[in-house]
Scaffold this active site. Structure first.
Site, PDB file in Angstrom:
ATOM      1  N   GLU A  75       0.721  -1.153  -0.036  1.00  0.00           N
ATOM      2  CA  GLU A  75      -0.036   0.261   0.062  1.00  0.00           C
ATOM      3  C   GLU A  75       0.790   1.374  -0.038  1.00  0.00           C
ATOM      4  O   GLU A  75       0.630   2.100  -0.582  1.00  0.00           O
ATOM      5  CB  GLU A  75      -1.086   0.074   1.076  1.00  0.00           C
ATOM      6  N   ASP A  76       1.924   1.217   0.707  1.00  0.00           N
ATOM      7  CA  ASP A  76       2.760   2.607   1.035  1.00  0.00           C
ATOM      8  C   ASP A  76       3.835   2.676  -0.001  1.00  0.00           C
ATOM      9  O   ASP A  76       4.453   3.953  -0.067  1.00  0.00           O
ATOM     10  CB  ASP A  76       3.075   2.469   2.143  1.00  0.00           C
TER      11      ASP A  76
END
Ligand code: MN
Length: 467
Positions: A75-76
């Site tokens: 996600e990051d």
């Protein structure tokens, strides 16, 4: 700081392969998040290490620890799922994606938030380890909450207290529940928190002195009786649980005897009763405070013997006696099974929650809180299995909870041995025996007399199919 040896030391019987896999995840996370900082300015990797360490502390398997390190990577940092699969395998990818799909559960309006919570319940029904990672992630966020802006602290802490800590409780992971509660407590009720801390500090010295003396006397007494194999330690009640108990007892500290307790841990169940015999032979127990949770476990599965005795020098002490196995179960719950056999064990209520969220509307979360965390009753089958249901459930709900076929053919029940209608509302502790007949079938009226979404769905399903 962030020494991988700390994590190695938490894994029981760690193999070379485990070490290699964990080291690889450590390096991977460190490299991918190198540019990434937390709001406090510290490296983001600290959060990943903290999460993985929390997971290892619960005795979880290597895959879960690895997933803890890389739970934010997709996600990051934009690492592709294929890369995670190539590097760490399918199972780890499944766990990471499970956590990723939950997103950050940010509060952006009630609907978005409810949506995230729904996803959480669906994911955990597939593999309970996803939830454990999420809880350990949350624990690390709570451990570092002082760096978060004030206005956010309250919201996060409240949510932890209302949702995450009860989830830990439902999974039987006491250590996690305790930590989540005590950390949130200081943010949500700061005044009360300080008050409780003061009370514990004041009482602790007094009680510890008694405990030390009593421990010596008990060891002597046990030796006299030939009992030599045991472990003894003290446990201090957690702040939040003392707070809740004090509320119940109108803040009368003197009526609470288990602020500290002496814990005796042994190998065999028979040893527990033997030690209880020695304790009661030498000290007078307080009437009504002997609790045999081994013979009748608490509804969340907790097993132990508790007794409170007069020490003879003016003190009163609670003694808890249990086996090592009971101790592990009490502290680590679901996690203690998962460490042996990675599995997809889900419990009744998680399944039910999944069913529930399919139907519920926007107020899903409010309902979920009520139905799943606050107001539950626990009833027994004739052979003593525990079934937990939302408050106000009837015999119909009970029957469908056992099996669709049982539900569809129910005609009556015996509750605690007495004949009762199937619409009877059950109470915690009831022993329920259902009676079925082959030609019995559901009717519309049943819908008004059931509480669970599961029963309603099954009844509707039946009614729709006979048309
Ligand atoms: Mn995270």
């Amino acid at each position: 700081m962030n020494d991988i040896k700390e994590i190695f030391s938490l894994v029981r019987d760690i193999s070379e392969n485990d070490k290699i896999a964990i080291q690889k995840a450590y390096d991977f996370a460190k490299e991918k998040h190198i540019e990434h900082k937390r709001k406090s300015g510290e490296p983001y990797f600290n959060h990943l290490f903290g999460t993985a360490k929390n997971i290892a502390s619960l005795g979880m398997d290597t895959e879960t620890i690895v997933a803890g390190f890389i739970h934010d990577t997709i996600e990051d940092t934009g690492v592709l799922p294929e890369v995670v699969e190539n590097e760490f395998g399918k199972e780890v990818l499944f766990l990471v994606e499970g956590v990723t799909k939950l997103g950050k559960i940010k509060y952006q309006g009630t609907n978005r938030y409810n949506e995230s919570m729904r996803k959480l319940f669906v994911a955990m029904a597939q593999d309970i380890r996803v939830l454990i990672i999420k809880l350990c992630d949350r624990l690390n966020n709570m451990q570092t909450l002082q760096h978060v802006p004030k206005e956010k602290q309250m919201r996060i802490a409240k949510e932890t207290l209302e949702i995450y800590a009860p989830l830990a409780y439902r999974l039987g992971i006491k250590t996690l529940q305790r930590e989540l509660e005590d950390l949130s407590f200081s943010y949500v009720y700061p005044k009360e928190y300080e008050e409780i801390k003061k009370i514990i500090k004041k009482k602790k010295d007094e009680v510890e002195k008694h405990l030390d003396n009593f421990e010596k006397s008990l060891k002597k007494e046990l030796a006299k009786n030939g009992v030599t194999e045991f472990r003894m330690d003290h446990r201090v009640k957690s702040l939040y649980s003392l707070y809740k108990k004090l509320q119940k007892y109108k803040w009368d500290v003197e009526s609470i005897y288990d602020i500290s307790a002496l814990r005796v841990t042994v190998k065999e169940v028979a040893d527990c009763y033997r030690i209880l015999g020695v304790v009661h032979g030498a000290w007078r127990p307080l009437p009504g405070r002997i609790k045999d949770y081994i013979a009748s476990p608490k509804l969340n599965g907790y097993k132990s013997i508790h007794t409170t005795i007069f020490t003879g020098d003016g003190g009163i002490i609670e003694v808890q006696i249990r086996t090592e196995e009971m101790h592990n179960e009490a502290e680590y719950g679901v996690a203690s099974h998962l460490s042996y056999k990675a599995g997809k064990k889900t419990t009744n209520w998680i399944q039910e929650m999944v069913e529930f969220q399919k139907e519920a509307g926007d107020d899903f979360l409010e309902h979920a809180k009520k139905d799943f965390f606050e107001e539950r009753i626990f009833v027994f089958t004739p052979i003593g299995d525990v079934i937990d249901l939302p408050k106000d459930s009837t015999v119909i709900d009970f029957a469908y909870n056992i099996h669709t076929d049982v539900g569809n053919h129910i005609v009556g029940a015996k509750i605690n041995g007495k004949f009762s209608a199937i619409t009877t509302v059950l109470q915690s502790g009831d022993r329920v025996e259902v009676e079925t007949k082959k030609n019995a079938k559901p009717n519309k009226k049943w819908l008004e007399n059931c509480k669970t979404t599961l029963a309603r769905r099954r009844i509707n399903h039946y009614l729709e199919n006979i048309k």
